[in-house]
Write an enzyme that holds these catalytic residues in place. Structure first.
Site, PDB file in Angstrom:
ATOM      1  N   GLY A  95      11.418 -55.077 153.150  1.00 25.29           N
ATOM      2  CA  GLY A  95      12.272 -55.684 152.722  1.00 25.29           C
ATOM      3  C   GLY A  95      12.929 -56.911 153.326  1.00 25.29           C
ATOM      4  O   GLY A  95      12.492 -57.212 154.551  1.00 25.29           O
ATOM      5  N   CYS A  96      14.332 -57.076 153.180  1.00 25.69           N
ATOM      6  CA  CYS A  96      14.857 -58.295 153.881  1.00 25.69           C
ATOM      7  C   CYS A  96      14.806 -58.031 155.468  1.00 25.69           C
ATOM      8  O   CYS A  96      15.356 -56.880 155.809  1.00 25.69           O
ATOM      9  CB  CYS A  96      16.298 -58.563 153.538  1.00 25.69           C
ATOM     10  SG  CYS A  96      17.153 -59.800 154.146  1.00 25.69           S
ATOM     11  N   PHE A  97      14.524 -58.804 156.147  1.00 27.15           N
ATOM     12  CA  PHE A  97      14.343 -58.635 157.718  1.00 27.15           C
ATOM     13  C   PHE A  97      15.702 -58.429 158.441  1.00 27.15           C
ATOM     14  O   PHE A  97      15.813 -57.987 159.513  1.00 27.15           O
ATOM     15  CB  PHE A  97      13.472 -59.520 158.416  1.00 27.15           C
ATOM     16  CG  PHE A  97      13.652 -61.242 157.998  1.00 27.15           C
ATOM     17  CD1 PHE A  97      14.877 -61.783 157.897  1.00 27.15           C
ATOM     18  CD2 PHE A  97      12.494 -62.031 158.386  1.00 27.15           C
ATOM     19  CE1 PHE A  97      14.959 -63.083 157.679  1.00 27.15           C
ATOM     20  CE2 PHE A  97      12.674 -63.273 158.179  1.00 27.15           C
ATOM     21  CZ  PHE A  97      14.164 -63.947 157.775  1.00 27.15           C
TER      22      PHE A  97
END
Length: 165
Positions: A12-14
């Site tokens: 997902g979002c880093f």
């Protein structure tokens, strides 16, 4: 300084993935970036445009005398829903897919083993969608993405940062 090894994960979002792994004992450095695609040196805008094949990823440099690769896998599975395809939390798109990018045959075997154990556990009703691929070029994300949640404490994060154990 002890010799370090590298691991790379997309979950997902880093921003949250990077912040979480930075808190794991034995992790020396984390870097937000892009992995798994074909575009050389992609920008955030290009990756969000979904034409690059890259996922938002985190390169984890760790001291194997303190934390094992298997323990990093434990954390990887813990911080996201690996059954979701091209999404995590509120983030939707191929750049948010779940992947493990392996740097050695030993890492590949450990990743495959841990994925099989998770699938057998019955924890999820749907199949684990996580891809396991050999690590290719890792492209460092723009500077404003590095250590983002420290610089922006109110920023969105799908990862429970209080659950590092």
């Amino acid at each position: 300084m002890a010799e370090t090894e590298r691991a790379a994960f997309a979950a997902g979002c880093f921003w949250g993935v990077e912040a979480y792994f930075r808190r794991v004992k034995g992790v020396v450095r984390t870097t937000a970036g892009y992995s798994g695609g074909t575009t050389k040196n992609p920008s955030y805008e290009q990756v969000c445009g979904e034409g690059t094949g890259h996922a938002e990823s985190v390169l984890v440099e760790y001291d194997p005398s303190i934390v094992s690769y298997e323990r990093l896998l434990y954390h990887f599975w813990k911080i996201h829903d690996p059954t979701q395809v091209d999404r995590q939390g509120n983030d939707v798109g191929s750049q948010y897919g779940s992947a493990i990018f392996t740097h050695s045959e030993e890492q590949r075997e450990a990743a495959e083993r841990s994925k099989a154990e998770l699938e057998r556990s019955g924890r999820y009703r749907t199949p684990v969608a996580t891809k396991i691929e050999p690590a290719s070029e890792f492209w460092r994300a723009e500077e404003y993405h590095q250590d983002y949640l420290t610089q922006n404490p109110g920023g969105y994060c799908h990862v429970d940062l209080s659950s590092v154990d």
